[in-house]
Write an enzyme that holds these catalytic residues in place. Structure first.
Site, short mmCIF file in Angstrom:
data_model
loop_
_atom_site.label_atom_id
_atom_site.label_comp_id
_atom_site.label_asym_id
_atom_site.label_seq_id
_atom_site.Cartn_x
_atom_site.Cartn_y
_atom_site.Cartn_z
N ASP A 98 -50.26 5.93 10.60
CA ASP A 98 -50.12 7.82 11.34
C ASP A 98 -50.28 8.96 10.30
O ASP A 98 -49.98 9.60 10.00
CB ASP A 98 -49.07 8.02 12.11
CG ASP A 98 -47.35 7.46 11.47
OD1 ASP A 98 -47.50 6.73 10.82
OD2 ASP A 98 -47.23 6.82 12.88
N GLU A 120 -51.98 -0.16 15.33
CA GLU A 120 -50.70 0.76 16.09
C GLU A 120 -51.45 2.36 16.73
O GLU A 120 -51.26 3.08 16.90
CB GLU A 120 -49.67 1.24 15.22
CG GLU A 120 -48.44 1.33 15.25
CD GLU A 120 -47.61 1.85 14.34
OE1 GLU A 120 -48.02 2.90 13.58
OE2 GLU A 120 -46.29 0.30 14.13
N GLU A 134 -46.97 13.03 11.21
CA GLU A 134 -48.04 12.03 12.23
C GLU A 134 -48.42 12.53 13.29
O GLU A 134 -49.42 11.25 13.61
CB GLU A 134 -46.88 10.72 12.05
CG GLU A 134 -46.34 9.99 10.66
CD GLU A 134 -45.42 11.11 9.88
OE1 GLU A 134 -44.56 12.04 10.48
OE2 GLU A 134 -44.64 10.90 8.94
N HIS A 211 -35.70 9.99 5.50
CA HIS A 211 -37.37 9.94 4.75
C HIS A 211 -37.42 11.08 5.67
O HIS A 211 -38.19 11.14 4.83
CB HIS A 211 -37.22 8.76 4.21
CG HIS A 211 -39.03 8.43 5.48
ND1 HIS A 211 -39.62 8.45 5.14
CD2 HIS A 211 -37.63 7.39 6.04
CE1 HIS A 211 -40.13 7.65 6.29
NE2 HIS A 211 -39.36 6.65 6.77
N ARG A 213 -39.79 13.37 6.93
CA ARG A 213 -40.09 14.62 6.26
C ARG A 213 -39.45 16.19 7.36
O ARG A 213 -38.92 17.18 6.56
CB ARG A 213 -41.59 15.22 6.00
CG ARG A 213 -42.46 16.24 5.22
CD ARG A 213 -43.75 16.08 5.95
NE ARG A 213 -44.49 15.54 4.68
CZ ARG A 213 -44.56 15.71 3.90
NH1 ARG A 213 -44.94 16.81 3.05
NH2 ARG A 213 -45.49 15.07 3.47
N HIS A 243 -34.90 6.23 0.26
CA HIS A 243 -36.27 7.46 -1.00
C HIS A 243 -36.71 7.50 -1.55
O HIS A 243 -35.29 7.97 -2.37
CB HIS A 243 -36.44 7.65 0.65
CG HIS A 243 -37.79 8.20 0.91
ND1 HIS A 243 -39.05 8.35 0.02
CD2 HIS A 243 -39.05 6.80 1.26
CE1 HIS A 243 -39.69 8.18 0.86
NE2 HIS A 243 -40.33 7.35 1.54
N1 UDP Z 1 -38.06 -0.97 3.80
C1 UDP Z 1 -38.29 -1.51 3.09
N2 UDP Z 1 -37.75 -1.81 1.85
C2 UDP Z 1 -36.02 -0.05 2.49
C3 UDP Z 1 -36.89 0.72 3.25
C4 UDP Z 1 -37.35 0.25 4.08
O1 UDP Z 1 -39.12 -2.82 2.66
O2 UDP Z 1 -35.75 0.35 0.84
C5 UDP Z 1 -39.20 -0.97 5.85
C6 UDP Z 1 -38.34 -0.89 6.25
O3 UDP Z 1 -38.10 -2.71 6.63
C7 UDP Z 1 -39.88 -1.18 7.29
C8 UDP Z 1 -40.06 0.24 6.61
O4 UDP Z 1 -40.04 0.17 5.09
O5 UDP Z 1 -41.08 -1.87 7.83
C9 UDP Z 1 -40.41 1.34 7.09
O6 UDP Z 1 -40.27 2.52 5.95
P1 UDP Z 1 -40.44 3.65 6.07
O7 UDP Z 1 -39.00 4.40 6.43
O8 UDP Z 1 -40.46 3.92 5.10
O9 UDP Z 1 -41.20 4.48 6.64
P2 UDP Z 1 -42.17 4.30 8.52
O10 UDP Z 1 -41.51 3.56 9.09
O11 UDP Z 1 -40.42 5.88 9.13
O12 UDP Z 1 -43.21 5.31 8.71
#
Ligand code: UDP
Length: 398
Positions: A98, A120, A134, A211, A213, A243
């Site tokens: 997304d 997804e 998203e 993180h 937004r 982040h």
């Molecule tokens: N993740 C990572 N390192 C970190 C924090 C998160 O590899 O320091 C991984 C986590 O395991 C997950 C993904 O990043 O698979 C999530 O990313 P994020 O939270 O940035 O985005 P969202 O899932 O909210 O789109």
């Protein structure tokens, strides 16, 4: 006959983690030619994942250093992807999730009359402003997709409610669980000595990530909550892989960076992050991916959002929505840290999001779309496990 050419587009850390198993499965499947394209919407965090899963994108638009607004990202991604599509002539474009990258990939494919597959698909909060942007991106991608790879039955139902055809939807599970299971097979060491030192202790760890937004204005509330908790529980370690967004760092860091039981690191490589998740007692997060991963590790998640497009783990009782109010985050965390019954009620491993075969099912559904194979049966989650069961946990392997 030429092999169907499948182009996977990604550009952010979570996308890279979720497309990695599909890229691997396509590369190993002789029926297809595949090509990975990165928009580079994230840079360092993406490089970490590419390296970890050994993915080498054939193109990288390097958007991160060029633009910062959403429209800037979308317009540059559209233009850049259009050139690549013209040159490579893919038969299928896979758009994951997304993000602005995903939405641009879907639209760029549609404009060139390439079949778009949404990986997804069908996640919905019902609020176009949350998560932003998203929720809107998902809906736009759905409109131009010919195949919807829904992770769960709930996401399929969301799509059916919007009148997408049943025949165009396959329930495959979420590829993030494929990635997590692969990470569990790696031998991983923390690069940060403070995290390494936790490996052989039983010191309690609370893992915090934020993180989103739409949480940026509330970020200092989240920082203040962590500060108060860290002061109230000096024997508990609060680990914050922060982040790289300066708005996140500037809001959170001043509240916590002098506290000795708060460990702040840069974003961790996926192997180290999943290991840390496996080591944590409680997870505080606003992340989508972490909401999916932590329940399969049996980790209670307090989700710092008011809504979620991932209701399955909330229904299974392992994720609780606590919003971004400082007092609420503190009281819910205290409950888990102090009340063993409340903790046990949330700390059971459930796997509503996948069984590690999502990439295989996705590739089979794509094969059917392009006429070179047949779909596999849909993903069916196991029901929540009894917390008393003595089964080995994935978190023990990380
Ligand atoms: N993740 C990572 N390192 C970190 C924090 C998160 O590899 O320091 C991984 C986590 O395991 C997950 C993904 O990043 O698979 C999530 O990313 P994020 O939270 O940035 O985005 P969202 O899932 O909210 O789109």
């Amino acid at each position: 006959m030429n092999k169907p050419k499948i182009m996977m587009v990604y550009g952010t850390r979570p996308e890279a983690i979720k497309v990695a198993p599909v890229i691997k499965a396509l590369e190993q499947d002789e029926r297809f030619e595949s090509i990975a394209v990165s928009t580079g919407q994230h840079k360092e965090m993406l490089d970490q994942v590419n390296e970890m899963f050994k993915i080498q994108p054939a193109y990288d638009l390097g958007l991160m250093n060029q633009v910062s607004t959403l429209s800037g990202v979308v317009s540059m991604a559209l233009a850049g992807l259009d050139e690549i599509i013209e040159k490579e002539q893919p038969d299928v474009i896979i758009s994951q999730g997304d993000t602005s990258t995903a939405m641009s990939a879907a639209l760029a494919g549609f404009h060139r009359e390439v079949k778009v597959v949404h990986l997804e698909a069908g996640l919905r909060t019902g609020n176009i402003h949350s998560p932003f942007p998203e929720e809107a991106n998902r809906r736009i991608i759905g409109q131009v997709s010919e195949l919807h790879l829904a992770p769960t039955e709930t996401s399929r139902e969301n799509l059916r409610r919007e009148n997408f055809r049943s025949a165009d939807i396959a329930v495959v599970g979420n590829t993030v669980i494929d990635a997590l299971l692969e990470a569990a097979t790696w031998e991983t060491h923390f690069a940060d000595e403070r995290l390494n030192a936790l490996v052989d202790t039983d010191q309690r760890v609370v893992l915090v990530t934020t993180h989103r937004r739409e949480n940026l204005t509330a970020m200092s509330e989240i920082g203040a909550a962590v500060q108060e908790l860290a002061e109230a529980y000096p024997d508990t370690i609060f680990a914050l892989p922060l982040h790289l967004n300066p708005k996140v760092r500037n809001a959170v860091l001043p509240k916590v960076d002098t506290l000795s039981n708060v460990i702040i690191t840069d974003p961790l490589p996926y192997d180290q992050f999943t290991k840390l998740m496996g080591r944590a007692a409680v997870v505080l997060t606003d992340s989508g991916g972490v909401q999916e991963e932590a329940p399969s590790l049996g980790k209670p998640v307090l989700c710092m959002r008011d809504n979620t497009e991932r209701p399955e783990a909330v229904l299974a009782g392992t994720v609780k929505l606590v919003g971004t109010n400082r007092a609420r985050i503190i009281s819910e965390t205290k409950l888990l840290l102090e009340d063993e019954t409340a903790y046990a009620a949330m700390a059971h491993a459930v796997n509503p999001y996948g069984d590690g075969k999502a990439a295989e099912r996705s590739v089979a559904a794509i094969a059917e779309l392009v006429g070179v194979g047949e779909r596999l049966p849909d993903f069916q989650p196991e029901m929540p496990k009894d917390p008393g069961l003595d089964e080995p946990r994935l978190s023990d392997q990380l």
